[in-house]
Scaffold this active site. Sequence first.
Site, PDB file in Angstrom:
ATOM      1  N   HIS A  69      36.880  44.892  40.534  1.00 38.46           N
ATOM      2  CA  HIS A  69      37.822  44.536  41.198  1.00 38.46           C
ATOM      3  C   HIS A  69      38.556  46.171  41.484  1.00 38.46           C
ATOM      4  O   HIS A  69      39.553  46.192  40.626  1.00 38.46           O
ATOM      5  CB  HIS A  69      38.510  43.515  41.549  1.00 38.46           C
ATOM      6  CG  HIS A  69      37.619  42.627  40.969  1.00 38.46           C
ATOM      7  ND1 HIS A  69      37.468  41.809  42.324  1.00 38.46           N
ATOM      8  CD2 HIS A  69      38.207  41.301  40.015  1.00 38.46           C
ATOM      9  CE1 HIS A  69      36.968  40.605  41.858  1.00 38.46           C
ATOM     10  NE2 HIS A  69      37.948  40.191  40.389  1.00 38.46           N
ATOM     11  N   TYR A 129      37.009  42.320  48.163  1.00 45.41           N
ATOM     12  CA  TYR A 129      37.685  40.811  48.984  1.00 45.41           C
ATOM     13  C   TYR A 129      38.470  41.414  50.105  1.00 45.41           C
ATOM     14  O   TYR A 129      39.563  39.939  50.752  1.00 45.41           O
ATOM     15  CB  TYR A 129      37.952  39.502  48.713  1.00 45.41           C
ATOM     16  CG  TYR A 129      38.782  40.009  47.077  1.00 45.41           C
ATOM     17  CD1 TYR A 129      40.267  39.585  47.265  1.00 45.41           C
ATOM     18  CD2 TYR A 129      38.060  39.770  45.791  1.00 45.41           C
ATOM     19  CE1 TYR A 129      41.182  40.037  46.227  1.00 45.41           C
ATOM     20  CE2 TYR A 129      38.958  40.071  44.687  1.00 45.41           C
ATOM     21  CZ  TYR A 129      40.535  39.916  45.143  1.00 45.41           C
ATOM     22  OH  TYR A 129      41.388  40.164  44.069  1.00 45.41           O
ATOM     23  N   GLU A 243      36.362  30.375  35.813  1.00 44.10           N
ATOM     24  CA  GLU A 243      37.175  30.713  34.991  1.00 44.10           C
ATOM     25  C   GLU A 243      38.541  30.473  34.157  1.00 44.10           C
ATOM     26  O   GLU A 243      38.748  30.550  33.733  1.00 44.10           O
ATOM     27  CB  GLU A 243      37.657  31.879  36.098  1.00 44.10           C
ATOM     28  CG  GLU A 243      38.098  33.345  35.235  1.00 44.10           C
ATOM     29  CD  GLU A 243      39.037  34.453  35.381  1.00 44.10           C
ATOM     30  OE1 GLU A 243      38.667  34.706  37.314  1.00 44.10           O
ATOM     31  OE2 GLU A 243      39.888  35.139  35.298  1.00 44.10           O
ATOM     32  N   HIS A 277      32.071  35.083  35.310  1.00 42.61           N
ATOM     33  CA  HIS A 277      32.995  34.394  33.588  1.00 42.61           C
ATOM     34  C   HIS A 277      31.958  33.135  33.346  1.00 42.61           C
ATOM     35  O   HIS A 277      31.453  33.078  32.305  1.00 42.61           O
ATOM     36  CB  HIS A 277      34.226  33.829  34.452  1.00 42.61           C
ATOM     37  CG  HIS A 277      35.564  34.573  35.151  1.00 42.61           C
ATOM     38  ND1 HIS A 277      35.649  36.160  34.109  1.00 42.61           N
ATOM     39  CD2 HIS A 277      35.426  34.929  35.880  1.00 42.61           C
ATOM     40  CE1 HIS A 277      36.028  36.687  34.775  1.00 42.61           C
ATOM     41  NE2 HIS A 277      36.306  36.389  36.126  1.00 42.61           N
ATOM     42  N   ASP A 328      35.771  43.724  35.417  1.00 40.85           N
ATOM     43  CA  ASP A 328      37.068  42.812  36.088  1.00 40.85           C
ATOM     44  C   ASP A 328      38.168  43.622  36.174  1.00 40.85           C
ATOM     45  O   ASP A 328      38.516  44.450  37.574  1.00 40.85           O
ATOM     46  CB  ASP A 328      36.817  41.630  34.961  1.00 40.85           C
ATOM     47  CG  ASP A 328      37.211  40.813  36.164  1.00 40.85           C
ATOM     48  OD1 ASP A 328      37.747  41.297  37.701  1.00 40.85           O
ATOM     49  OD2 ASP A 328      37.521  39.191  35.958  1.00 40.85           O
TER      50      ASP A 328
HETATM   51 ZN    ZN Z   1      36.650  38.807  39.142  1.00 37.01          ZN
END
Ligand code: ZN
Length: 450
Positions: A69, A129, A243, A277, A328
Site C-alpha cells: 500500500h 483501494y 490478519e 497474511h 505491505d
Molecule cells: Zn495490506
Amino acid sequence: MTRWLAEYAWLPEHAEPTPDVLIEAEDGRITGVAPLVGGGAPTAGIEVLRDAVRLPGLTLPGLANAHSHAFHRALRGRTHDGRGDFWSWRNGMYDVAARLDPDSYLALARAAYAEMALAGITCVGEFHYLHHGPDGTPYADPNAMGAALVEAAAHAGIRLTLLDACYLTATVDGEPLDGAQRRFGDGDALRWAERVDAFRPEDDHARVGAAIHSVRAVPAEQLATVAGWADRNGVPLHVHLSEQPAENDACRAEHGRTPTRLLADHGVLGRHTTAVHATHPTSADLTLLGDSRTGVCLCPTTERDLADGIGPARRMAEAGSPLSLGSDSHAVVDLFEEARAVELDERLRTRRRGHFTPAELFTAATVAGHAALGWADAGRLAVGDRADLVTVRLDSARTAGVPPVGAFFAATAADVTHVVVDGRAVVADGRHLTVDVPAELRTAIAEVTP
Ligand SMILES: [Zn+2]
C-alpha cells in the site's frame, strides 16, 4: 545486446549461487546465461568478456514485492507512541488516506516505488483501494488514483500489478463505509467491475489485477462477482485473509464459518489467488488453501509492526501453498529482511532452527512473487525471461566474509548496488538514476502528514 559478468549469480533451481556467470540480454529479455566454468563455453571469446559490464557480488533475478500500500510509507516511524494494536494503527492510516489526491498520491507513490527499486524490487503488487474523492464522489476520471500509481511506477522504473480492491462495507455484518473509508467504495461489486473494466493502462510496465479487500469489506453474496471478473480476465486475485483473530470471530458469528471457508464456498480460492497474511488460519483452512494451490503472501515486518502474530509459514508451504513476500505497510522496505523473517519467526515459535532452506527463501522473494502478480516470465535468470538483475555487494560491513548462499541471512536493502529492469539500468552504484529518493520521500510525506 548487453552483457554482464556476474561474480556470482543465483540460477533457477540451484541450491546456491554459481561463480562467474555471463548474462546476455537483448530487447529486455535474457538471451544467454552461461557459467564460465563447467556450464558450456560463453557465446564468444575473450573480447566478449572484455566488454561485459562487471557485477561484483551476488546477482539475483528481480525481487517481487507482492503486497504494497504505497501511501502507508508516510506512516513509518509515526505510530510508535503509546499502546495500541492493528485497529488503533488503522486510525493513523486513515488520517493519511483522507489527505491524498491524485497529485500527492503520485508524488508519494513515486518516491515509495523508487525506494523499492533501490532495494532491488523490480515489480510491485499494489493493493489499491483509495479510489475516490474524500466524500466518496468519483473523480472526473474514476480511475485517476490508479492512473497515478501506474505513472509512479513508470517514473520509479519498476513494473506494477495494480490489484484494484473491491471495498464495500466496514464490517463483516455489512455496516456502511464511514469517514475516510468512503473513498474506498464503489457501491457494489458490479460497479467496481465496471470501473476496473474501463481502466486499461497502455504502458507495458503495468497490468491490472483484482482484489477483495477482506471478508469485512465485501459481502458474501458479492464475492463471486469479483472472483468471476478476475477469472474471466485471467488476472491475479488477492485478498487480505485472517490478519486478525477479530476478523475470524466476526466471520464465524455472521456466517458460521471461517473467512477461508467463506472464500472457498464462494469460488475465491485457486491457483490464481493469493491470500495476504493468513496469520490466523485453522488446520482446515490450511488444507483448503493448500489443496486449491492458493498462494500466501507473508508480510513479516508489517505483521510484527502491527502486533498481528506469526502465520504458520512452514505448514502452509507443506499444505501446497506457494509463498511470496510483501512489505505491505512499508515499516521496512527490504525483501532480504522479509525473507529471513519467514525462517526466523518459525524459529521463535518452535524454538527450533532450519525450517526453510536459503533456496526456498530466494524462490519466495523472486519467481513466486512474480507469479503471484501475474508475471510468469520474470524472477529467474533464464533465457527468455525478462532481463531483471539485482546485484548485492558482498564486501560491505554486513556481507564481508559471508558465503554467497548466506546473503538472505546477512544482506540488507542497503547492500543492493545495481538494478536492471527489463534490460534497463534503474539503479547503479546504489543510486537511483532518475529519482532523488530521500528528498522526494521527505517532500511527499510532509505534504500528507500533520
Ligand atoms: Zn495490506
